[in-house]
Design a protein around this motif. Sequence first.
Motif, short mmCIF file in Angstrom:
data_model
loop_
_atom_site.label_atom_id
_atom_site.label_comp_id
_atom_site.label_asym_id
_atom_site.label_seq_id
_atom_site.Cartn_x
_atom_site.Cartn_y
_atom_site.Cartn_z
N CYS A 1 18.21 84.86 98.16
CA CYS A 1 17.72 84.84 96.79
C CYS A 1 16.20 85.04 96.75
CB CYS A 1 18.11 83.54 96.11
SG CYS A 1 17.66 83.44 94.37
N GLU A 2 15.48 84.38 97.64
CA GLU A 2 14.03 84.55 97.71
C GLU A 2 13.67 86.00 98.04
OE1 GLU A 2 12.73 81.73 100.59
OE2 GLU A 2 12.85 80.02 99.22
N GLU A 3 14.44 86.61 98.93
CA GLU A 3 14.19 88.01 99.31
C GLU A 3 14.44 88.94 98.12
OE1 GLU A 3 16.65 91.14 101.96
OE2 GLU A 3 15.99 89.34 103.03
N VAL B 1 20.26 86.99 89.68
CA VAL B 1 21.02 86.40 90.78
C VAL B 1 21.76 85.16 90.28
CG1 VAL B 1 20.90 85.33 93.07
CG2 VAL B 1 19.33 87.20 92.48
N ILE B 2 23.04 85.07 90.64
CA ILE B 2 23.82 83.87 90.40
C ILE B 2 24.16 83.26 91.76
CG2 ILE B 2 25.98 82.90 89.51
CD1 ILE B 2 26.06 85.16 87.47
N LEU B 3 23.74 82.03 92.00
CA LEU B 3 24.11 81.35 93.23
C LEU B 3 25.48 80.69 93.03
CD1 LEU B 3 20.88 79.65 94.62
CD2 LEU B 3 22.12 81.60 95.56
N LEU B 4 26.36 80.90 93.99
CA LEU B 4 27.73 80.42 93.93
C LEU B 4 27.94 79.47 95.10
CD1 LEU B 4 30.41 80.89 92.35
CD2 LEU B 4 30.95 82.63 94.05
N THR B 5 28.25 78.20 94.82
CA THR B 5 28.30 77.24 95.91
C THR B 5 29.21 76.06 95.58
OG1 THR B 5 26.99 75.72 97.25
CG2 THR B 5 26.26 76.09 95.00
N ALA B 6 29.68 75.41 96.61
CA ALA B 6 30.47 74.20 96.44
C ALA B 6 29.58 72.97 96.30
CB ALA B 6 31.42 74.01 97.63
N ARG B 7 28.30 73.14 96.51
CA ARG B 7 27.38 72.01 96.48
C ARG B 7 26.82 71.86 95.08
NH1 ARG B 7 23.94 72.11 102.00
NH2 ARG B 7 23.34 70.12 101.11
N GLY B 8 27.11 70.73 94.44
CA GLY B 8 26.71 70.54 93.06
C GLY B 8 25.66 69.48 92.85
N GLU B 9 25.11 68.93 93.92
CA GLU B 9 24.12 67.87 93.77
C GLU B 9 22.86 68.43 93.11
OE1 GLU B 9 25.66 68.59 96.51
OE2 GLU B 9 26.81 66.83 97.13
N LEU B 10 22.16 67.55 92.37
CA LEU B 10 20.98 67.97 91.63
C LEU B 10 19.92 68.57 92.55
CD1 LEU B 10 19.47 68.09 88.96
CD2 LEU B 10 18.64 65.76 89.40
N GLU B 11 19.73 67.98 93.73
CA GLU B 11 18.69 68.48 94.62
C GLU B 11 19.01 69.87 95.13
OE1 GLU B 11 19.92 66.31 98.78
OE2 GLU B 11 19.16 65.09 97.15
N ASP B 12 20.32 70.19 95.29
CA ASP B 12 20.69 71.53 95.71
C ASP B 12 20.46 72.53 94.59
OD1 ASP B 12 21.54 70.83 98.32
OD2 ASP B 12 23.41 70.06 97.51
N LYS B 13 20.74 72.11 93.35
CA LYS B 13 20.47 72.99 92.22
C LYS B 13 18.97 73.24 92.10
CE LYS B 13 24.52 71.94 89.39
NZ LYS B 13 25.01 71.54 88.06
N ALA B 14 18.18 72.19 92.28
CA ALA B 14 16.73 72.35 92.22
C ALA B 14 16.26 73.34 93.28
CB ALA B 14 16.05 70.99 92.41
N LYS B 15 16.80 73.24 94.48
CA LYS B 15 16.41 74.18 95.54
C LYS B 15 16.81 75.60 95.18
CE LYS B 15 16.63 74.78 100.56
NZ LYS B 15 17.12 74.22 101.84
N GLY B 16 17.96 75.74 94.52
CA GLY B 16 18.39 77.07 94.09
C GLY B 16 17.44 77.68 93.09
N PHE B 17 17.03 76.89 92.09
CA PHE B 17 16.11 77.42 91.08
C PHE B 17 14.73 77.67 91.67
CE2 PHE B 17 19.20 75.49 88.04
CZ PHE B 17 19.53 76.68 87.39
N LEU B 18 14.32 76.85 92.61
CA LEU B 18 13.04 77.07 93.27
C LEU B 18 13.05 78.36 94.09
CD1 LEU B 18 12.17 73.45 94.41
CD2 LEU B 18 10.94 74.80 92.72
N SER B 19 14.21 78.76 94.59
CA SER B 19 14.30 80.01 95.36
C SER B 19 14.35 81.22 94.44
CB SER B 19 15.53 79.98 96.27
OG SER B 19 16.73 80.04 95.51
N GLY B 20 14.47 80.98 93.12
CA GLY B 20 14.38 82.09 92.17
C GLY B 20 15.68 82.50 91.52
N THR B 21 16.75 81.73 91.69
CA THR B 21 18.01 82.11 91.07
C THR B 21 17.93 82.05 89.55
OG1 THR B 21 20.39 81.77 91.08
CG2 THR B 21 19.03 79.80 91.04
N ASP B 22 18.72 82.87 88.89
CA ASP B 22 18.78 82.87 87.43
C ASP B 22 19.84 81.92 86.91
OD1 ASP B 22 16.98 85.29 86.51
OD2 ASP B 22 18.09 85.99 88.25
#
Length: 226
Positions: free
Chosen positions: A65-67, A76-97
Motif C-alpha cells: 500500500c505504501e508503494e 486501495v482497499i486493504l482486505l484482512t482478517a485482522r480487525g483490531e483498531l491498531e491494525d486499522k490505524a496502521k492500514g490508514f497510516l500506510s495510505g489505504t483508502d
Amino acid sequence: MKTHILIVDDDPHIRELLRLYLQKERFMVVEAGDGNEASKLLETEQVHLAIVDVMMPKKNGWELCEEIREYYDIPVILLTARGELEDKAKGFLSGTDDYVVKPFEPEELLFRIRALLRRYQMVSDNIISMNDTVIDRNNYEVRVRNRSFVLPLKEFQLLAQLASQPDRMYTREQLIQLIWGNDFEGDSRTVDVHIKRLRERFRGITDDFQIITVRGLGYKLEVKGE
C-alpha cells in the motif's frame, strides 16, 4: 473504458471468489499471489483500483500500500482478517483508502469499490469538483457557486490535497511533507493552524465538504452526499 481491478491475496480461493464476482459486475480483473508479484503487475498493467490482503509473504499489504501510494494515483482497499483498531490505524497510516475485514459480504465490498471509483473520478489534474464547490489548480482559486475565493498559497494547497482524495486520511507528517516539503523546520501544529483557518473561512459559506479530524492520526475531507 473498462475498469481494471487488481486483486492481491495469497489465498487462491479468495482471489477466485473476488474474480468471479467482479467479472460478473463487468470489471476487468488482474491477480497477484503476493506483494512482489503485484509490484511487477503494476509496472505493466493498467489498474484503476487495488484490493490488497494484509498478511502475505514476501511483501505484506501495508508495504505494498505504501508503494502504491508513492508511485500510483489509484485507490486501495486493504482486505484482512485482522480487525483490531491498531491494525486499522496502521492500514490508514500506510495510505489505504478503505479497510474491509474478513469475512465480508461481496455486496458490501462492491459498494465500497464503486464509492471509491466515484470519488477518484471527481478529480482531474487541475479541476476538483465537490457539488457546487470547484477547486481550480490552474488559477489557485476556489469557487462556491457565484463566489470566488483566492486563498493563501499553503491553505489552497492543503485544501486541494485533501480534496484530491476524499475520505483518505492523511497524517500531519504526510501533509507537512506534501505541502511544506522535507526542508520544513516547523512542527505538525502548523497543519492544525491551517486546518482551523480553512474551516473558519468556509463556515457558513458551503457545506459541500467538511474537514474531519481523525483523532490521534490526522485529517480527511468528506464530500456531502458521498
